[in-house]
Design a protein around this motif. Structure first.
Motif, mmCIF file in Angstrom:
data_model
loop_
_atom_site.group_PDB
_atom_site.id
_atom_site.type_symbol
_atom_site.label_atom_id
_atom_site.label_comp_id
_atom_site.label_asym_id
_atom_site.label_seq_id
_atom_site.Cartn_x
_atom_site.Cartn_y
_atom_site.Cartn_z
ATOM 1 N N ARG A 163 0.834 -1.202 0.000
ATOM 2 C CA ARG A 163 0.000 0.000 0.000
ATOM 3 C C ARG A 163 0.873 1.258 0.000
ATOM 4 N NH1 ARG A 163 -3.176 -1.528 3.759
ATOM 5 N NH2 ARG A 163 -1.943 -0.748 5.501
ATOM 6 N N GLU A 172 1.479 9.173 -6.141
ATOM 7 C CA GLU A 172 1.843 10.577 -5.951
ATOM 8 C C GLU A 172 2.803 11.034 -7.050
ATOM 9 O OE1 GLU A 172 3.348 11.045 -1.969
ATOM 10 O OE2 GLU A 172 1.420 10.472 -1.090
ATOM 11 N N GLN A 201 1.002 4.016 -2.966
ATOM 12 C CA GLN A 201 0.672 5.401 -2.664
ATOM 13 C C GLN A 201 1.788 6.334 -3.127
ATOM 14 O OE1 GLN A 201 0.112 6.136 1.517
ATOM 15 N NE2 GLN A 201 -1.005 8.029 1.160
#
Length: 181
Positions: free
Chosen positions: A112, A120, A116
């Motif tokens: 995760r 970004e 993430q």
């Protein structure tokens, strides 16, 4: 009277066509300059989707160990082993499940976090692309003072930066996969 009609007709016909000729669409700029962008984005998304917590090295090993423990328990029950042996086998199953769940949780958090971080980076790349498209459109519409050579050099540098960022993302996914999968 005829001159006025001709002049009016020229204004009606020429002005809108000049206005449309000066505008450049975003899709035109994207086709012209960003032909590999969608392919690179798809490649990164595919690589990201291939990262699944159940495929981590330690999770796979612990799942196999847990399965073997369950098989031993089933054999003990089938062979009508003593209550103590069955209880020990049951305790081993519970211990293996705890360890397996902890490993799955750790791997899920790790996956995760990397997803993430990469998402970004993809947002930053998209903002860069949007900014560059606006600059290119401005130049093509004549709103920029730079020469064609200057803008070409600038666009080439920015496109290389975007390609390098995609390469860095793919490298980080590959590195992560080799360490954890």
């Amino acid at each position: 009277m005829k001159k006025t009609l001709v002049l009016l007709l020229m204004l009606v016909v020429l002005l809108p066509s000049q206005a449309f000729a000066a505008s450049v669409t975003t899709s035109y700029v994207e086709k012209l300059y960003f032909e590999g962008y969608k392919g690179s984005l798809k490649e990164v998304k595919t690589a990201l989707n291939s990262l699944k917590p159940t495929q981590c090295k330690n999770v796979i090993l612990l799942a196999e160990k847990s399965k073997a423990t369950v098989d031993r328990y089933k054999m003990a029950v089938k062979n009508k082993a003593s209550k103590e042996e069955i209880a020990n086998a049951k305790a081993a199953i519970d211990a293996d499940k705890k360890v397996l769940n902890a490993a799955k949780s750790s791997c899920s958090k790790s996956v995760r976090d990397i997803k993430q971080s990469i998402n970004e980076n993809l947002k930053k790349i998209n903002l860069e692309k949007t900014s560059l498209v606006k600059e290119i459109k401005g130049n093509l519409e004549g709103k920029d003072n730079r020469s064609k050579a200057e803008i070409d050099e600038y666009v080439k540098k920015r496109l290389n930066d975007i390609d390098n960022e995609f390469s860095n993302i793919l490298d980080s996914i590959t590195r992560y996969r080799s360490e954890h999968f």
